[in-house]
Enzyme design. Structure first.
Site, short mmCIF file in Angstrom:
data_model
loop_
_atom_site.label_atom_id
_atom_site.label_comp_id
_atom_site.label_asym_id
_atom_site.label_seq_id
_atom_site.Cartn_x
_atom_site.Cartn_y
_atom_site.Cartn_z
N GLU A 255 40.50 44.55 39.74
CA GLU A 255 41.00 43.96 40.99
C GLU A 255 41.62 44.99 41.92
O GLU A 255 42.14 44.64 42.98
CB GLU A 255 42.02 42.86 40.69
CG GLU A 255 41.52 41.79 39.73
CD GLU A 255 40.32 41.05 40.26
OE1 GLU A 255 40.22 40.90 41.50
OE2 GLU A 255 39.47 40.62 39.45
N GLY A 337 33.03 38.13 49.98
CA GLY A 337 31.79 38.85 50.25
C GLY A 337 30.78 37.93 50.90
O GLY A 337 31.05 37.26 51.89
N HIS A 383 36.10 29.27 42.49
CA HIS A 383 37.16 30.03 43.17
C HIS A 383 38.31 29.09 43.59
O HIS A 383 38.64 28.98 44.78
CB HIS A 383 36.59 30.73 44.40
CG HIS A 383 37.12 32.11 44.60
ND1 HIS A 383 36.70 33.20 43.87
CD2 HIS A 383 38.07 32.60 45.44
CE1 HIS A 383 37.34 34.28 44.25
NE2 HIS A 383 38.18 33.95 45.21
N GLY A 388 43.82 35.71 42.17
CA GLY A 388 43.86 35.69 40.71
C GLY A 388 42.70 34.96 40.06
O GLY A 388 42.76 34.69 38.85
N GLY A 390 39.56 36.05 39.45
CA GLY A 390 38.85 36.90 38.49
C GLY A 390 39.63 37.07 37.20
O GLY A 390 39.08 36.94 36.10
N ARG A 391 40.93 37.35 37.31
CA ARG A 391 41.75 37.53 36.11
C ARG A 391 41.81 36.25 35.29
O ARG A 391 41.69 36.27 34.07
CB ARG A 391 43.16 37.96 36.52
CG ARG A 391 43.29 39.43 36.87
CD ARG A 391 44.57 39.73 37.62
NE ARG A 391 44.47 39.35 39.02
CZ ARG A 391 45.50 39.28 39.86
NH1 ARG A 391 46.73 39.54 39.42
NH2 ARG A 391 45.31 38.95 41.12
N THR A 392 41.97 35.11 35.98
CA THR A 392 42.03 33.83 35.27
C THR A 392 40.69 33.52 34.60
O THR A 392 40.66 33.02 33.46
CB THR A 392 42.41 32.70 36.24
OG1 THR A 392 43.64 33.03 36.90
CG2 THR A 392 42.59 31.39 35.50
N TYR A 420 30.31 42.91 39.53
CA TYR A 420 30.14 42.13 40.76
C TYR A 420 28.66 41.97 41.13
O TYR A 420 28.27 40.95 41.70
CB TYR A 420 30.91 42.78 41.91
CG TYR A 420 32.41 42.57 41.80
CD1 TYR A 420 32.95 41.29 41.78
CD2 TYR A 420 33.28 43.65 41.70
CE1 TYR A 420 34.32 41.09 41.66
CE2 TYR A 420 34.65 43.46 41.59
CZ TYR A 420 35.16 42.18 41.57
OH TYR A 420 36.51 41.98 41.46
#
EC number: 2.7.7.108
Length: 498
Positions: A255, A337, A383, A388, A390-392, A420
């Site tokens: 991240e 993105g 999403h 957070g 991605g971390r979750t 990605y």
């Protein structure tokens, strides 16, 4: 008088048929008033029917639009959110038909798409390079052909002909059938009616499925070998501790956190601040530490994972960074993105579907690695949080893997671009490259543990950081055994035929 004679004849004909000649209504005549009243009633009744029909049609149209909006939410059917991609992950025979039915771009949009002037120029150059590449290949100049194919792909990465011909080159010359199958699949996502791509895909699908199943069987064997090691083994305990630091370091590093592995370890062990680093970077590490402890203490033992569990996980991830947003669904539209996640009004419905999927019989029938990778992708695709995600998602993935007896998987920050890229491919319709990437990371993590607990005299595998010429940090294993593994093993998508 001809006119009067004709009228008289008409009256006589009417009398013969038994018909009564109606008197022409005159305004003011009672008969006219009754007829006017009847006509008005008929008109009112017809107006009522027309209004009812219009209201019903409008309601049906709105309902239909709402239904199709929900049905097409992220281009997938309402009843089976991301079901199509699930089928790709488990290699269903009907995956192509399901793909054609639910893919987000219609054939007409894909084939008849218009291009900008710059895109048309790139496509022309790509097709020119493609022809040269095929000529070089026929002449036996494989290296030049490979470079020209790669150049054509870089210029037109979504052109069906480029994808098809490069895939054929990889299949027959490089013997990389997995990557070739991926390109055939991509060509079909753009043009589902492409007969050559479809024929090639039908030829490679079974072989690729066999290779993937063999890979999963290998992971199961390594998991069994690791499970056979007693938990009291000192080397295993040291390896787990080291892997804990590495997992947090790499997850926040993906991240954009700039902490080194040594600094991450220092913060977790001493709770002391590191000079020259932002408060947020410190708090990201502390939040991951809280979330990992919550997983070990609670989630791993649970039979079912609920929305509340995911919110609690996220609350700890952002607990030090943004405690107000931690554990709360976002209230604004976000853009990641080229991906546009669902609006905040749809999150509750999608997360409920996600929870149902997590705890369904279908999910429990999947291989643990497929299941964890899909859960990771689904959550990051929805999403649901402002930050957070991605971390979750990675924490949830590791929770599911740990419940199945696997160690927490480390996704190296150095492979961030691949990570990605495969998520992007999943958004375009093919989840399998992302699942293979997670399988690669799982195997490397298992190898790390098995190496650490082996009887070799070397020290446990430690990660050192060396600086490249560009100043980029690389992580390498100090291990003769790991060094003996070919570099291609570490490249995602390694599925070349033996």
């Amino acid at each position: 008088m001809p006119w009067e004679f004709l009228k008289k004849c008409d009256r006589q004909k009417a009398e013969v048929r038994g018909e009564k000649e109606e008197q022409e209504p005159v305004p003011g005549n009672p008969h006219f008033q009754v007829q006017f009243h009847v006509t008005s009633c008929r008109f009112a009744f017809l107006a009522f029917l027309a209004g009812s029909f219009l209201a019903f049609s409008l309601h049906a149209l709105i309902s239909s639009n709402l239904f199709w909006r929900l049905r097409q939410l992220h281009h997938l059917p309402t009843a089976h959110y991301l079901q199509t991609r699930d089928e790709f992950a488990v290699y269903s025979v009907d995956e192509l038909n399901a793909f054609k039915e639910f893919y987000d771009k219609s054939t007409a949009d894909s084939v008849g798409a218009t291009y900008t002037e710059a895109e048309e120029t790139n496509i022309k150059e790509a097709l020119s390079s493609l022809r040269l590449a095929q000529d070089m290949y026929m002449a036996g100049k494989d290296d030049k052909a490979a470079r020209l194919f790669e150049h054509a792909l870089a210029l037109a990465p979504r052109h069906p002909e480029v994808l098809l011909r490069y895939g054929e080159f990889l299949e027959h010359n490089q013997r990389n059938i997995v990557l070739a199958d991926q390109y055939y699949f991509q060509a079909l996502t753009i043009n589902p009616s492409h007969s050559e791509a479809l024929a090639n895909r039908q030829r490679t699908a079974d072989v690729v499925q066999t290779l993937d199943e063999r890979r999963l069987a290998s992971l199961d064997a390594k998991r069994a070998a690791l499970s056979a090691i007693h938990e009291a083994n000192s080397a295993l305990r040291r390896a787990k501790k080291e892997a804990y630091f590495q997992h947090i370091y790499h997850s926040v590093g993906i991240e954009g956190n700039t902490m080194t592995l040594a600094q991450t370890r220092s913060i977790l062990e001493t709770r002391m601040a590191v000079d020259g680093k932002s408060i947020d970077e410190h708090n990201e590490i502390l939040g991951m530490d809280l979330a990992m402890k919550y997983i070990n203490a609670s989630l791993v033992q649970k039979l079912e994972i609920t929305i509340k569990d995911i919110l609690e996980l996220h609350r700890r991830v952002l607990g030090h960074v943004d405690p107000i947003e931690g554990g709360e669904f976002r209230r604004n539209q976000v853009y990641v993105g080229g991906h546009v996640p669902p609006g905040p009004g749809d999150l509750a419905v999608l997360m409920q579907r996600f929870e149902d999927w997590l705890n369904s019989e279908y999910s429990s029938s999947l291989h643990p690695v497929n299941y964890a990778a899909l859960a990771h992708y689904k959550l990051v695709h929805i999403h649901p949080f402002i930050d957070g995600n991605g971390r979750t998602s990675r924490l949830l993935m590791n929770t599911l893997l740990m419940r199945a007896g696997y160690p927490p998987v480390i996704i190296p920050k150095q492979q961030r671009s691949k990570y990605y890229h495969f998520l992007k491919l999943a958004n375009e319709g093919d989840i399998r490259p992302f699942v293979r990437f997670i399988a690669d990371c799982t195997e490397k993590t298992l190898d790390l543990y098995l190496w650490a607990t082996s009887d070799l005299p070397q020290q446990i595998p430690m990660l050192i950081q060396t600086e490249t010429e560009a100043g980029e940090q690389l992580v390498k294993l100090q291990s003769p055994q790991m060094a003996s593994i070919p570099e291609s093993f570490y490249e995602s998508g390694s599925g070349a035929l033996p």
